[in-house]
Scaffold this motif. Structure first.
Motif, PDB file in Angstrom:
ATOM      1  N   SER A 177      -7.504   1.683   5.116  1.00 10.64           N
ATOM      2  CA  SER A 177      -8.833   1.270   6.650  1.00 10.64           C
ATOM      3  C   SER A 177      -9.996   0.834   6.045  1.00 10.64           C
ATOM      4  O   SER A 177     -10.864   0.691   6.766  1.00 10.64           O
ATOM      5  N   ASP A 178     -10.524   1.928   5.126  1.00 11.51           N
ATOM      6  CA  ASP A 178     -11.951   1.708   4.636  1.00 11.51           C
ATOM      7  C   ASP A 178     -12.035   1.352   2.687  1.00 11.51           C
ATOM      8  O   ASP A 178     -11.645   2.056   2.689  1.00 11.51           O
ATOM      9  N   TYR A 179     -12.980   1.292   2.846  1.00  8.79           N
ATOM     10  CA  TYR A 179     -13.139   0.568   0.983  1.00  8.79           C
ATOM     11  C   TYR A 179     -14.496   1.019   0.554  1.00  8.79           C
ATOM     12  O   TYR A 179     -15.588   0.331   1.092  1.00  8.79           O
ATOM     13  N   PHE A 187       0.855  -1.186  -0.202  1.00 10.26           N
ATOM     14  CA  PHE A 187       0.009  -0.200  -0.407  1.00 10.26           C
ATOM     15  C   PHE A 187       0.561   1.555  -0.554  1.00 10.26           C
ATOM     16  O   PHE A 187       2.075   1.258   0.172  1.00 10.26           O
ATOM     17  N   PRO A 188       0.102   2.630  -0.163  1.00  7.06           N
ATOM     18  CA  PRO A 188       1.286   3.260  -0.484  1.00  7.06           C
ATOM     19  C   PRO A 188       2.041   4.138   0.685  1.00  7.06           C
ATOM     20  O   PRO A 188       2.907   4.959   0.840  1.00  7.06           O
ATOM     21  N   ASP A 189       1.297   3.514   2.172  1.00  3.82           N
ATOM     22  CA  ASP A 189       2.404   3.595   3.239  1.00  3.82           C
ATOM     23  C   ASP A 189       3.671   2.562   3.487  1.00  3.82           C
ATOM     24  O   ASP A 189       3.899   2.988   4.680  1.00  3.82           O
ATOM     25  N   GLY A 190       3.009   2.226   2.508  1.00  4.50           N
ATOM     26  CA  GLY A 190       4.524   0.839   2.249  1.00  4.50           C
ATOM     27  C   GLY A 190       4.155  -0.130   3.228  1.00  4.50           C
ATOM     28  O   GLY A 190       4.727  -1.488   3.035  1.00  4.50           O
ATOM     29  N   ASP A 236      -8.470   4.560   1.320  1.00  3.73           N
ATOM     30  CA  ASP A 236      -6.899   5.469   1.709  1.00  3.73           C
ATOM     31  C   ASP A 236      -5.326   4.765   1.714  1.00  3.73           C
ATOM     32  O   ASP A 236      -5.336   3.436   1.116  1.00  3.73           O
ATOM     33  N   GLY A 237      -4.400   5.835   2.160  1.00  2.00           N
ATOM     34  CA  GLY A 237      -3.608   4.830   2.020  1.00  2.00           C
ATOM     35  C   GLY A 237      -2.472   3.558   2.802  1.00  2.00           C
ATOM     36  O   GLY A 237      -2.012   3.366   2.025  1.00  2.00           O
TER      37      GLY A 237
END
Length: 331
Positions: A172-174, A84-87, A168-169
């Motif tokens: 947490s929620d889809y 994911f974008p946050d690694g 989100d990155g």
């Protein structure tokens, strides 16, 4: 069509109890390849577990561990590993059993020390449950996950379809932003997503006579669809597509049949990003096999590397393999 020359390495064959190894999913992170796969004793409806390999890009295995076992009487059928974008590395596992085919997808994250945490059974913001995930990409200010839901999962107004879910990155929620079956006007299955020049491209396996390449903008409005057919493209059905970029090109690696009932092969194609037409192709592997080709590509310098599964010589069950090609074989 001639198959290009390649080197091939067996990465993992399982053990005496579980010698069926399939469906690899990889992430390249910090110079290493992280791979999760199903290990069991049959294609489905067995006692499959999830095994993880960590290896160097050249195929040297650094670690092998069993990371997930299913609930009693069930099977870990398929796993998708994504960054994911946050690694954060996140995993999504299709849980099945012999009576009710799908029990809902379990998901969680891989911690920095390599352990798995479980977030539970996956659902979107509307409470819809999903069977398994296919692919993901950073897009539209968040992260897009392609996932498939099934009518046997218990939620309001169930149906079988593939959806793009935006989160989100951190995952947490889809939120459902596009139902591909509706957008394409067809019933579809395995889907890959890839960002190329600010648009989201999709490669989609169809159930009927056509599969599809498609593209959407940042508002998830579909702005191009190109059916892949035997008549127009000489390809009769695709399976487990995986989109990727190389230099200035957009590519897809996929299981194919050149004609209905013909042998299975692994092919890479180059896609014109404006027309979505196939503008070049190369057969990467046509080794006879009745079961195989969930191919995952990465690059090691001037080499195209492909982690895949299929039967190997003198084996009664498929194994995880690594094929290496000079990258300039791509059309």
């Amino acid at each position: 069509m001639m198959t290009v020359k390649k080197s091939e390495l067996i990465l993992y064959k399982g053990d005496e109890k579980r010698g069926y190894c399939a469906f690899p999913s990889i992430v390249e992170k910090d110079g290493l390849i992280h791979c999760m796969l199903k290990q069991g004793n049959a294609h489905m409806r067995d006692d499959g577990i999830i095994t993880r390999l960590i290896m160097k890009k050249n195929g040297d295995i650094l670690a092998v561990d069993r990371v997930m076992e299913p609930p009693s009487g069930a099977c870990c059928q398929n796993v998708e590993l994504l960054e994911f974008p946050d690694g954060t590395l996140r995993y999504f596992v299709d849980i099945q059993d012999k009576v009710k085919p799908r029990l809902g997808m379990r998901y969680g994250r891989v911690t920095e020390d390599g352990f798995l945490t479980e977030d539970g059974i996956f659902s979107d913001s509307d409470g819809v449950l999903y069977g398994y995930a296919f692919d993901g990409a950073s897009f539209a200010g968040g992260y897009v996950l392609a996932a498939m839901t099934f009518p046997e999962l218990e939620y309001e107004n169930p149906r079988k379809c593939v959806r793009l879910l935006l989160t989100d990155g951190s995952g947490s929620d889809y939120k459902n932003v596009l139902t591909l079956d509706d957008a394409l006007g067809d019933s579809v299955n395995e889907t890959s997503v890839c960002v190329y020049k600010d648009r989201l491209y999709m490669a989609v396996r169809g159930y009927g006579d056509a599969s599809y390449f498609a593209v959407c903008d940042g508002d998830f409005s579909v702005c191009g669809i190109s059916p892949i057919t035997e008549a127009n493209d000489g390809i009769q059905g695709i399976g487990r597509p995986k989109l990727f970029t190389y230099k200035d090109g957009l590519y897809c690696i996929m299981r194919t049949h050149e004609r209905k009932g013909g042998p299975m092969a692994l092919m890479a194609v180059r896609i014109d990003p404006d027309t979505l037409d196939i503008v070049g192709r190369v057969t990467l592997d046509d080794t006879p096999t009745a079961d195989g080709h969930y191919a995952e590509p990465y690059f090691d310098g001037d080499y195209l590397c492909v982690v895949d599964y299929r039967y190997i010589t003198s084996s009664a069950q498929p194994a995880i393999i690594l094929m290496r090609f000079p990258a300039d074989i791509l059309p």
